[in-house]
Design an enzyme around this catalytic site. Sequence first.
Site, PDB file in Angstrom:
ATOM      1  N   LYS A 279       0.849  -1.176   0.000  1.00 42.24           N
ATOM      2  CA  LYS A 279       0.000   0.000   0.000  1.00 42.24           C
ATOM      3  C   LYS A 279       0.890   1.233   0.000  1.00 42.24           C
ATOM      4  CE  LYS A 279      -3.576   2.302   2.711  1.00 42.24           C
ATOM      5  NZ  LYS A 279      -4.525   2.176   3.818  1.00 42.24           N
TER       6      LYS A 279
ATOM      7  N   LYS B 172      -2.292  -1.475  -3.818  1.00 42.50           N
ATOM      8  CA  LYS B 172      -3.157  -0.300  -3.738  1.00 42.50           C
ATOM      9  C   LYS B 172      -2.337   0.971  -3.822  1.00 42.50           C
ATOM     10  CE  LYS B 172      -6.116   1.809  -0.366  1.00 42.50           C
ATOM     11  NZ  LYS B 172      -6.294   1.981   1.013  1.00 42.50           N
TER      12      LYS B 172
HETATM   13  C1  PBG Z   1      -7.503   2.863   5.773  1.00 44.34           C
HETATM   14  C2  PBG Z   1      -7.779   2.804   4.328  1.00 44.34           C
HETATM   15  C3  PBG Z   1      -7.600   3.808   3.355  1.00 44.34           C
HETATM   16  C4  PBG Z   1      -8.104   3.307   2.180  1.00 44.34           C
HETATM   17  C5  PBG Z   1      -8.536   2.008   2.431  1.00 44.34           C
HETATM   18  N1  PBG Z   1      -8.300   1.708   3.770  1.00 44.34           N
HETATM   19  C6  PBG Z   1      -7.158   5.215   3.461  1.00 44.34           C
HETATM   20  C7  PBG Z   1      -5.801   5.604   3.783  1.00 44.34           C
HETATM   21  O1  PBG Z   1      -4.879   4.819   3.942  1.00 44.34           O
HETATM   22  O2  PBG Z   1      -5.670   6.822   3.945  1.00 44.34           O
HETATM   23  C8  PBG Z   1      -8.163   4.075   0.889  1.00 44.34           C
HETATM   24  C9  PBG Z   1      -9.224   3.664  -0.032  1.00 44.34           C
HETATM   25  C10 PBG Z   1      -9.506   4.596  -1.135  1.00 44.34           C
HETATM   26  O3  PBG Z   1      -8.875   5.646  -1.347  1.00 44.34           O
HETATM   27  O4  PBG Z   1     -10.441   4.259  -1.843  1.00 44.34           O
HETATM   28  N2  PBG Z   1      -6.181   2.862   6.141  1.00 44.34           N
END
Ligand code: PBG
Length: 318
Positions: free
Chosen positions: A191, A244
């Site tokens: 991520k 992601k």
């Molecule tokens: C929580 C999380 C996030 C997303 C999914 N789980 C946000 C982040 O890390 O700030 C992002 C999902 C999206 O942008 O659609 N940590």
Amino acid sequence: MGRFRRLRGNDVIRSIVRETRLTKEDLIQPFFVLEGKNKKETIESMPGIYRFSMDQLLKELEQYQKLGGKAGIFFGIPSTKDSLGSGAYNESGIIPKAIKAIKKEFPQFLVITDVCLCGYTNHGHCGVVHNKTVDNDKTIPLLGKMALVHAQAGADIVAPSDMMDYRVKQIREDLDHGGYKNIPIMSYAVKYASSFYGPFRDAVNSSPQFGDRKTYQMDYANSREALKEAQQDVSEGADFIMVKPALAYLDIIALLRRELTQPIVAYSVSGEYSMIKAAAVKKWINEQDNVIESLTAIKRAGADIIISYYAKEVLKWI
Ligand code: PBG
């Protein structure tokens, strides 16, 4: 050398040589759940996506399943937040309540839950903050607790998205000791710290109140690190590996597809949705064609499963 156009002459011939096809089973829709009753709130930066109270969520899920939707990932929006994110691992918190209601109504529906503190902390970080830094080892027991509470409520899969080190190991141990050996972990292993999450943070009001997430989420300039993160999560017990965002990270998806045997999940995030939506609203782009092309490309790169805010729409189109 060849006359490649022979295989492009018409729809039928193109369709029989097509290598990649989106199916209904590939798609997972994210859902935002609120406290209260009879609420369906719009999200300004994500037209077409809503925050639902439980009663409205059940209606939405009924529609989604009629279209062929089989799975969803659920994010809770608690009515109060605190420094330790205690709403995240409270048995009567928003997500455990939602899971029970969903499973009662739709036992076959696959419920995946996001496991992270950021939606529940008043500082908006994904873990416990100590001296202005996010403390890895104080955070992971809370994530283990959160995952267990979700499993106890009936979640089918837990999906940690916090990017703390060793959290998959902790969650696996806590699930196993709690009697949930068969609950899979879908790890957001890879991520990146990304500007594409902006609209999501509006949706759940989780923007960090100081600093940013770069000390725990990955630097978007790096790919070797992606393999290390994914391999370590597999060794700690992850059953699915997630990448992601998706569209700007197709090289990472392809890399992990070559190197791993686990199912690869791509999360096409909020900013990817909002960019297409905004251009579509202005009629600068054909929405349906663009979405199908983008998701097909994500699958072609090697994703087995795609989390997309367009999932419900795509179910109508394919
Ligand atoms: C929580 C999380 C996030 C997303 C999914 N789980 C946000 C982040 O890390 O700030 C992002 C999902 C999206 O942008 O659609 N940590």
